[in-house]
Design a protein around this motif. Structure first.
Motif, PDB file in Angstrom:
ATOM      1  N   VAL A 343       0.859  -1.189   0.000  1.00 28.64           N
ATOM      2  CA  VAL A 343       0.000   0.000   0.000  1.00 28.64           C
ATOM      3  C   VAL A 343       0.892   1.234   0.000  1.00 28.64           C
ATOM      4  CG1 VAL A 343      -1.758   1.300   1.243  1.00 28.64           C
ATOM      5  CG2 VAL A 343      -1.845  -1.207   1.206  1.00 28.64           C
ATOM      6  N   LEU A 344       0.711   2.067  -1.007  1.00 24.28           N
ATOM      7  CA  LEU A 344       1.492   3.287  -1.162  1.00 24.28           C
ATOM      8  C   LEU A 344       0.615   4.463  -0.753  1.00 24.28           C
ATOM      9  CD1 LEU A 344       4.196   4.465  -2.281  1.00 24.28           C
ATOM     10  CD2 LEU A 344       3.059   4.612  -4.512  1.00 24.28           C
ATOM     11  N   ASP A 389       5.843  -8.347  -9.072  1.00 25.55           N
ATOM     12  CA  ASP A 389       5.861  -9.515  -8.183  1.00 25.55           C
ATOM     13  C   ASP A 389       4.929  -9.356  -6.990  1.00 25.55           C
ATOM     14  OD1 ASP A 389       7.274  -7.524  -6.917  1.00 25.55           O
ATOM     15  OD2 ASP A 389       8.833  -8.857  -6.139  1.00 25.55           O
ATOM     16  N   ARG A 390       4.172  -8.280  -6.951  1.00 27.62           N
ATOM     17  CA  ARG A 390       3.196  -8.063  -5.876  1.00 27.62           C
ATOM     18  C   ARG A 390       2.141  -7.090  -6.379  1.00 27.62           C
ATOM     19  NH1 ARG A 390       7.171  -6.919  -1.662  1.00 27.62           N
ATOM     20  NH2 ARG A 390       8.497  -7.893  -3.243  1.00 27.62           N
ATOM     21  N   TRP A 391       1.064  -6.948  -5.610  1.00 28.11           N
ATOM     22  CA  TRP A 391      -0.034  -6.065  -5.985  1.00 28.11           C
ATOM     23  C   TRP A 391       0.153  -4.735  -5.260  1.00 28.11           C
ATOM     24  CZ3 TRP A 391      -3.128  -7.181  -9.888  1.00 28.11           C
ATOM     25  CH2 TRP A 391      -4.286  -6.427 -10.094  1.00 28.11           C
ATOM     26  N   VAL A 392       0.162  -3.649  -6.028  1.00 25.58           N
ATOM     27  CA  VAL A 392       0.406  -2.325  -5.458  1.00 25.58           C
ATOM     28  C   VAL A 392      -0.894  -1.530  -5.459  1.00 25.58           C
ATOM     29  CG1 VAL A 392       1.754  -0.200  -5.605  1.00 25.58           C
ATOM     30  CG2 VAL A 392       2.777  -2.384  -6.330  1.00 25.58           C
ATOM     31  N   VAL A 393      -1.207  -0.966  -4.294  1.00 22.62           N
ATOM     32  CA  VAL A 393      -2.396  -0.132  -4.132  1.00 22.62           C
ATOM     33  C   VAL A 393      -1.956   1.277  -3.764  1.00 22.62           C
ATOM     34  CG1 VAL A 393      -4.483   0.273  -2.778  1.00 22.62           C
ATOM     35  CG2 VAL A 393      -3.833  -2.068  -3.387  1.00 22.62           C
ATOM     36  N   VAL A 414      -6.299   2.059  -7.356  1.00 20.61           N
ATOM     37  CA  VAL A 414      -6.310   3.360  -6.690  1.00 20.61           C
ATOM     38  C   VAL A 414      -7.531   3.412  -5.791  1.00 20.61           C
ATOM     39  CG1 VAL A 414      -6.364   5.857  -6.973  1.00 20.61           C
ATOM     40  CG2 VAL A 414      -5.178   4.442  -8.663  1.00 20.61           C
ATOM     41  N   TRP A 415      -7.290   3.600  -4.493  1.00 21.63           N
ATOM     42  CA  TRP A 415      -8.361   3.744  -3.517  1.00 21.63           C
ATOM     43  C   TRP A 415      -8.340   5.181  -3.004  1.00 21.63           C
ATOM     44  CZ3 TRP A 415      -7.019  -1.043   0.048  1.00 21.63           C
ATOM     45  CH2 TRP A 415      -7.157  -2.229  -0.706  1.00 21.63           C
ATOM     46  N   CYS A 416      -9.504   5.800  -2.914  1.00 22.92           N
ATOM     47  CA  CYS A 416      -9.587   7.187  -2.446  1.00 22.92           C
ATOM     48  C   CYS A 416     -10.614   7.304  -1.325  1.00 22.92           C
ATOM     49  CB  CYS A 416     -10.046   8.117  -3.571  1.00 22.92           C
ATOM     50  SG  CYS A 416      -8.861   8.391  -4.883  1.00 22.92           S
TER      51      CYS A 416
END
Length: 574
Positions: A343-344, A389-393, A414-416
């Motif tokens: 999670v970014l 190699d992974r899921w980035v949010v 993208v979550w807001c």
């Protein structure tokens, strides 16, 4: 309805009111007004059904409010009056505050009440509070007031008829520097509160190293100590200054403006001080402070099982070359960890607004610094785009603009927070844009919608962004709850049986896209356009940047706002 927004600036709240009311089908127009604006003529030209003033520093003349209902959004509880309401709320340590929508009349902030909404006051800076809890309450109150006006049956309530229990405010004077002044022998809590009450503007005027400065922002430090007022250390551009029982980190400074001089602007503290700064230890920022003493870091990483959380918070959402490089280093560290979801972001305020125009303006060669900054942003975005190699949010608890939006779009999802406002464009700064936007934006919303977003250059709500595919999920929660809600959603994502197949599918898609047109080709195309802009002193970017950084008032309402005027039907003004 035809609604005219009048405001001193198209700031975060004005943008949100514009976007939220537009989402609900109202025909919106904006006029930026100052003391010399012929407001009556402006209103006659627009002929609105209703005027709303989300952020106004000047009085509305009688000839306007007597002919057309004008709703003033005041960031204070019922009965509160004065221009420094939010400053006082933070300065005094208020626990609850509110926003009042009142009708303009002859006396400032004294008109009849159309709506009111309460909100908590967390221990954050004034600007953070204003963009989050205050803005949420403002939207609740504005939507209620507009609906009541549209009904044609609601009658606003005079302030003096409201129950005394709701009249939490009072008339307060403008908060001057003598009130903001810091006694460095005071406890850290007191010092931090004074700094936070002025964090964006105007700052706290103080003496530092024999010269006057405005101090912007403050974060508590529990470990470092020294004689009150002395400088103890530096960290990532910030300075640490001793208080009576600890210390505070001050991220930014601004010199005072001299007579006849152009406006000054905030810079990272160590950059602002330059050669004046004495030798001090540069203390590395703890990436994972855990449960240790309070200290400040603008980049943090933690893990919870298969989920990594890389948070960052830069003043004003601006990302300098140094910010980008340090965040890229932290991102690479996060990618070296055995997690399946990263999670970014996830914080409560700004996600990112792209390159750091203040640092660029202060550089010996702004063109070279612009070039370094955009390349550092591109390096960061490329790292996110090529993570297979992974899921980035990308989790946006606060607003994002320009390259900051494109940084978010580099993630897989993208979550807001539902209150977020996005500005996915560069045009208003005279820029073509980079950050691989020509790959990611059309890939998400299609070329036609991408062109519309970048050319119209108007703010977009999180809900509207989800409808067009710009974001994948909106989270309806209070600002203080976004981090926890994001963590719970990420944990659920990491435990989903289909996650590994989704990661494999995105890796295959990235390989197909690379074969079709390499990412380097998008970058080369964008940077060629940006290089031509940066290194041509006659391009509008340079004048626009200077005006933005120094907060120079525009000569009038920018064309991208005035072009959406309401029309010229018969006015009710004389």
């Amino acid at each position: 309805m035809r609604i005219l927004l009048i405001a001193g600036a198209f700031n975060s709240l004005t943008q949100r009111v514009h976007a939220e009311l537009g989402d609900r089908g109202h025909h919106m127009s904006v006029e930026l007004v100052g003391r010399d604006t012929p407001l009556a003529a402006v209103v006659r030209r627009h002929a609105p059904d209703l005027i709303v003033a989300p952020m106004l520093k000047t009085a509305v003349p009688r000839e306007v409010w007597s002919a057309c209902t004008c709703l003033i959004v005041h960031p204070g509880p019922v009965g509160d009056r004065g221009p420094s309401s939010v400053d006082w709320a933070v300065h005094l340590g208020e626990r609850r505050w509110g926003v009042t929508v009142l009708q303009a009349n002859d006396e400032m902030d004294a008109g009849d009440i159309w709506a009111f909404a309460e909100c908590p006051v967390p221990e954050v800076g004034k600007s953070d509070l204003y963009r989050n809890e205050i803005a949420d309450a403002a939207i609740e109150a504005v939507l209620s007031a507009v609906a009541r006006f549209a009904s044609g049956t609601y009658r606003p309530q005079p302030q003096d008829t409201l129950p005394a229990a709701r009249k939490a405010g009072r008339t307060r004077p403008p908060m001057r520097q003598d009130v903001r002044r810091i006694d460095w022998s005071d406890p850290t809590e007191t010092v931090v509160r004074r700094l936070r009450a002025a964090d964006s503007q105007p700052g706290v005027r103080d003496e530092l190293l024999g010269a006057p400065w405005f101090l912007h922002g403050g974060h508590p430090e529990d470990t470092l100590t020294g004689p009150p007022g002395t400088l103890l250390a530096t960290r990532c551009g910030a300075i640490c200054r001793a208080t009576g029982d600890g210390a505070v980190w001050i991220p930014e400074l601004r010199p005072p403006r001299g007579p006849g001089e152009p406006g000054t602007f905030k810079l990272p503290a160590t950059l602002a001080l330059g050669d004046r700064l004495p030798p001090l230890p540069e203390l590395p920022a703890p990436l994972d402070p855990g449960q240790g003493p309070r200290t400040w870091s603008d980049i943090r990483y933690r893990e919870d099982g298969p989920v990594g959380f890389l948070g960052f918070s830069f003043p004003g959402g601006a990302m300098s070359t140094d910010h980008c490089r340090r965040l890229l280093d932290a991102y690479r560290h996060a990618c070296s960890r055995p997690t399946s979801v990263l999670v970014l972001g996830g914080g409560r305020d700004f996600f990112s607004n792209g390159i750091h125009l203040n640092v660029i303006e202060a550089a010996a060669d702004p063109a070279e610094e612009s070039w370094a900054n955009i390349n550092a942003m591109d390096d960061l975005v490329q790292a996110v785009l090529t993570t297979t190699d992974r899921w980035v949010v990308a989790a946006l608890g606060g607003n994002a603009a320009a390259g900051g939006v494109m940084l978010a779009l580099a993630a897989d999802e993208v979550w807001c927070r539902s209150a977020v406002v996005l500005n996915p464009h560069y045009r208003l700064m005279g820029l073509y844009g980079s950050e691989y936007w020509t790959y990611s934006l059309p890939g998400r919303v299609g070329p036609e919608t991408a062109a519309r977003l970048t050319e119209r250059a108007l703010p977009v709500t999180a809900a509207a962004a989800q409808r067009i595919g710009l974001v994948d999920r909106t989270v309806d929660c209070a600002p203080r709850d976004f981090t926890a809600r994001t963590a719970a959603l990420a944990a659920r994502l990491a435990s989903a049986p289909a996650l590994q197949s989704r990661i494999a599918a995105k890796k295959a898609r990235r390989e197909r896209d690379e074969a079709d047109r390499p990412l380097a080709a998008y970058r080369d195309h964008e940077l060629a356009r940006m290089h031509a802009i940066f290194f041509d002193p006659e391009r509008p970017y340079h004048a626009l940047r200077r005006a933005f950084v120094r907060k120079e008032a525009p000569a009038g309402t920018p064309p991208h706002l005035s072009a959406h005027a309401l029309g010229a039907s018969k006015s009710r003004l004389p």
